[in-house]
Design a protein around this motif. Structure first.
Motif, PDB file in Angstrom:
ATOM      1  N   MET A   1      -8.420  18.756   7.151  1.00  0.00           N
ATOM      2  CA  MET A   1      -7.128  18.542   7.815  1.00  0.00           C
ATOM      3  C   MET A   1      -6.961  17.070   8.167  1.00  0.00           C
ATOM      4  SD  MET A   1      -5.476  20.599  11.020  1.00  0.00           S
ATOM      5  CE  MET A   1      -6.848  20.291  12.147  1.00  0.00           C
ATOM      6  N   LEU A   2      -5.777  16.543   7.882  1.00  0.00           N
ATOM      7  CA  LEU A   2      -5.454  15.160   8.236  1.00  0.00           C
ATOM      8  C   LEU A   2      -4.710  15.166   9.559  1.00  0.00           C
ATOM      9  CD1 LEU A   2      -5.297  12.135   7.353  1.00  0.00           C
ATOM     10  CD2 LEU A   2      -3.058  12.696   6.355  1.00  0.00           C
ATOM     11  N   GLU A   3      -5.213  14.386  10.516  1.00  0.00           N
ATOM     12  CA  GLU A   3      -4.603  14.340  11.847  1.00  0.00           C
ATOM     13  C   GLU A   3      -4.307  12.890  12.222  1.00  0.00           C
ATOM     14  OE1 GLU A   3      -6.500  17.575  14.603  1.00  0.00           O
ATOM     15  OE2 GLU A   3      -8.098  16.739  13.358  1.00  0.00           O
ATOM     16  N   LEU A   4      -3.048  12.616  12.522  1.00  0.00           N
ATOM     17  CA  LEU A   4      -2.635  11.306  12.999  1.00  0.00           C
ATOM     18  C   LEU A   4      -2.244  11.444  14.463  1.00  0.00           C
ATOM     19  CD1 LEU A   4      -0.263  10.322  10.038  1.00  0.00           C
ATOM     20  CD2 LEU A   4      -2.763  10.223  10.140  1.00  0.00           C
ATOM     21  N   SER A   5      -2.764  10.560  15.281  1.00  0.00           N
ATOM     22  CA  SER A   5      -2.495  10.640  16.718  1.00  0.00           C
ATOM     23  C   SER A   5      -2.124   9.262  17.261  1.00  0.00           C
ATOM     24  CB  SER A   5      -3.729  11.172  17.452  1.00  0.00           C
ATOM     25  OG  SER A   5      -3.497  11.234  18.843  1.00  0.00           O
ATOM     26  N   GLY A   6      -0.920   9.168  17.827  1.00  0.00           N
ATOM     27  CA  GLY A   6      -0.474   7.919  18.438  1.00  0.00           C
ATOM     28  C   GLY A   6      -0.437   6.749  17.480  1.00  0.00           C
ATOM     29  N   LEU A   7      -0.187   7.015  16.193  1.00  0.00           N
ATOM     30  CA  LEU A   7      -0.306   5.965  15.178  1.00  0.00           C
ATOM     31  C   LEU A   7       0.815   4.937  15.325  1.00  0.00           C
ATOM     32  CD1 LEU A   7      -2.256   5.390  12.840  1.00  0.00           C
ATOM     33  CD2 LEU A   7      -0.569   6.393  11.299  1.00  0.00           C
ATOM     34  N   THR A   8       0.399   3.692  15.492  1.00  0.00           N
ATOM     35  CA  THR A   8       1.320   2.574  15.663  1.00  0.00           C
ATOM     36  C   THR A   8       0.938   1.491  14.667  1.00  0.00           C
ATOM     37  OG1 THR A   8       1.563   3.063  18.024  1.00  0.00           O
ATOM     38  CG2 THR A   8       2.204   0.862  17.301  1.00  0.00           C
ATOM     39  N   ALA A   9       1.924   1.005  13.908  1.00  0.00           N
ATOM     40  CA  ALA A   9       1.634   0.003  12.883  1.00  0.00           C
ATOM     41  C   ALA A   9       2.905  -0.750  12.533  1.00  0.00           C
ATOM     42  CB  ALA A   9       1.050   0.661  11.629  1.00  0.00           C
ATOM     43  N   GLY A  10       2.724  -1.919  11.928  1.00  0.00           N
ATOM     44  CA  GLY A  10       3.873  -2.714  11.513  1.00  0.00           C
ATOM     45  C   GLY A  10       3.419  -3.937  10.752  1.00  0.00           C
ATOM     46  N   TYR A  11       4.315  -4.916  10.643  1.00  0.00           N
ATOM     47  CA  TYR A  11       4.055  -6.105   9.842  1.00  0.00           C
ATOM     48  C   TYR A  11       4.404  -7.362  10.632  1.00  0.00           C
ATOM     49  CZ  TYR A  11       4.492  -2.513   6.190  1.00  0.00           C
ATOM     50  OH  TYR A  11       4.356  -1.378   5.433  1.00  0.00           O
ATOM     51  N   HIS A  12       3.523  -8.353  10.523  1.00  0.00           N
ATOM     52  CA  HIS A  12       3.791  -9.686  11.074  1.00  0.00           C
ATOM     53  C   HIS A  12       4.216  -9.638  12.542  1.00  0.00           C
ATOM     54  CE1 HIS A  12       3.519 -10.776   6.899  1.00  0.00           C
ATOM     55  NE2 HIS A  12       4.602 -10.079   6.594  1.00  0.00           N
ATOM     56  N   THR A  42       5.453   2.725   5.297  1.00  0.00           N
ATOM     57  CA  THR A  42       4.501   2.171   6.261  1.00  0.00           C
ATOM     58  C   THR A  42       3.500   3.239   6.689  1.00  0.00           C
ATOM     59  OG1 THR A  42       6.154   0.603   7.088  1.00  0.00           O
ATOM     60  CG2 THR A  42       4.265   1.057   8.514  1.00  0.00           C
ATOM     61  N   LEU A  43       3.976   4.448   6.884  1.00  0.00           N
ATOM     62  CA  LEU A  43       3.101   5.562   7.229  1.00  0.00           C
ATOM     63  C   LEU A  43       2.060   5.791   6.139  1.00  0.00           C
ATOM     64  CD1 LEU A  43       2.253   8.164   8.727  1.00  0.00           C
ATOM     65  CD2 LEU A  43       4.177   9.317   7.603  1.00  0.00           C
ATOM     66  N   VAL A  44       2.503   5.867   4.887  1.00  0.00           N
ATOM     67  CA  VAL A  44       1.582   6.096   3.770  1.00  0.00           C
ATOM     68  C   VAL A  44       0.569   4.967   3.667  1.00  0.00           C
ATOM     69  CG1 VAL A  44       1.439   6.206   1.250  1.00  0.00           C
ATOM     70  CG2 VAL A  44       3.175   7.536   2.455  1.00  0.00           C
ATOM     71  N   HIS A  45       1.030   3.734   3.765  1.00  0.00           N
ATOM     72  CA  HIS A  45       0.127   2.590   3.631  1.00  0.00           C
ATOM     73  C   HIS A  45      -0.898   2.543   4.761  1.00  0.00           C
ATOM     74  CE1 HIS A  45       2.902   0.031   0.816  1.00  0.00           C
ATOM     75  NE2 HIS A  45       2.488   1.166   0.274  1.00  0.00           N
ATOM     76  N   THR A  46      -0.489   2.952   5.943  1.00  0.00           N
ATOM     77  CA  THR A  46      -1.420   2.945   7.072  1.00  0.00           C
ATOM     78  C   THR A  46      -2.500   4.004   6.889  1.00  0.00           C
ATOM     79  OG1 THR A  46       0.365   2.200   8.528  1.00  0.00           O
ATOM     80  CG2 THR A  46      -1.614   3.062   9.584  1.00  0.00           C
ATOM     81  N   VAL A  47      -2.116   5.192   6.487  1.00  0.00           N
ATOM     82  CA  VAL A  47      -3.104   6.253   6.259  1.00  0.00           C
ATOM     83  C   VAL A  47      -4.043   5.878   5.122  1.00  0.00           C
ATOM     84  CG1 VAL A  47      -3.427   8.673   5.616  1.00  0.00           C
ATOM     85  CG2 VAL A  47      -1.559   8.037   7.153  1.00  0.00           C
ATOM     86  N   ALA A  48      -3.503   5.243   4.076  1.00  0.00           N
ATOM     87  CA  ALA A  48      -4.308   4.888   2.904  1.00  0.00           C
ATOM     88  C   ALA A  48      -5.236   3.706   3.138  1.00  0.00           C
ATOM     89  CB  ALA A  48      -3.388   4.588   1.720  1.00  0.00           C
TER      90      ALA A  48
END
Length: 242
Positions: A1-12, A42-48
Motif C-alpha cells: 500500500m502506498l501512503e502519502l501523509s502531509g505531503l508538501t512539495a514545490g519548485y524554487h 508534481t505529485l507524481v514526481h514527488t512520489v517517484a
C-alpha cells in the motif's frame, strides 16, 4: 500500500502540494483528477523521487521512501509511466525492453509476486511483440504508451505512477490502456493515475481524488461516481481552471 501523509512539495521556493494525504491500496486504481496546474505532475514526481518534498512522508508497504533518489524509489517497487511517454526515437522496441529489464534480487522481490520479464510483458502487450524491430520514432502514440508501460513493468513494481497515460490517444486506445490498467490491478499492482479528464480517469478507478491548488478538494468512491457523477462534477466546478 502506498501512503502519502502531509505531503508538501514545490519548485524554487514555491509550494505546489499543500499537506496532501492520499492512500493507494494494493490491486486498486486511484485516479487523481484536476485542472492543469492543480499539482498532479508534481505529485507524481514527488512520489517517484524526482522532486524532494519539503514536508510529509511517502511510505510503501511500511517502508519510508521520503526523500530517496529516483533510482532507489524505483528499486523499492515504484514504477513510473511519465507524461509524454518519453521513448527513445532511435532505439528499437527490443532495445528498450533489454535496457529496462533488471531482474529483481531476491531481497527486493518480497510482496511483488511473479517477476515481470520481457517475455511476460510481450504476452500482456502482443502488439509490441509485432514491433520489436521498430524504432521508437516509428511507433504510433498508442504503441509508444504501451512501450512506456512495458518499461515500468520490467522493474516488477508494487505501484505504478501513470501521468496522463491516455493523453492524445483515440477513444479506442484509451479503452485499451484502461483495460490494461485493470488487468494489472488484478495482478495486485496498485496504480496512481493522474489526469485532467475526470470522465476518462474514473472509467477504471476504484477511488477518486479531486486535486485543486495542491489540496484534496474531494475524495470519492469510483463505483459511486460512475453511478452518479454529479458529486465529481460539483467538486471540479469549484476548482479554478488554469
Amino acid at each position: 500500500m502506498l501512503e502519502l501523509s502531509g505531503l508538501t512539495a514545490g519548485y524554487h521556493g514555491g509550494t505546489v502540494l499543500h499537506g496532501l494525504d492520499l492512500t493507494v491500496r494494493p490491486g486498486t486504481v486511484h485516479a487523481v483528477v484536476g485542472h492543469n496546474g492543480a499539482g498532479k505532475t508534481t505529485l507524481v514526481h514527488t512520489v517517484a523521487g524526482l522532486l524532494r518534498p519539503s514536508a510529509g512522508t511517502v511510505v510503501l508497504d511500511g517502508v519510508a521512501l521520503t526523500g530517496r533518489r529516483a533510482h532507489r524509489v524505483a528499486r523499492a517497487g515504484v514504477g513510473l509511466v511519465p507524461q509524454g511517454r518519453r521513448v527513445f526515437a532511435g532505439l528499437s522496441v527490443a532495445e528498450h525492453l533489454r535496457l529496462s529489464y533488471r531482474p529483481p534480487k531476491d531481497r527486493d522481490r518480497k510482496g511483488r509476486g511473479e517477476a515481470w520479464t520481457p517475455e511476460r510483458v510481450l504476452e500482456l502487450l502482443p502488439r509490441l511483440a509485432e514491433r520489436l524491430g521498430n524504432k521508437g520514432s516509428e511507433l504510433s502514440g498508442g504503441e509508444q504508451q504501451m512501450l512506456a508501460l512495458a518499461r515500468a513493468l520490467l522493474g516488477t513494481p508494487r505501484v505504478l505512477l501513470l501521468d496522463e497515460p491516455t493523453e492524445g490517444l483515440a477513444p479506442v486506445l484509451v479503452r485499451q490502456i484502461h483495460e490494461l490498467i485493470r488487468t494489472l490491478a488484478g495482478e495486485g499492482i496498485a496504480s496512481l493515475l493522474v489526469s485532467p479528464s475526470a470522465t476518462l480517469a474514473v472509467e477504471c478507478a476504484d477511488d477518486v481524488t479531486v486535486l485543486t491548488s495542491g489540496r484534496a478538494a474531494a475524495r470519492l468512491d469510483g463505483d459511486a461516481v460512475r453511478t452518479d457523477p454529479e458529486p465529481l462534477h460539483a467538486a471540479l466546478a469549484l476548482t479554478p481552471a488554469a
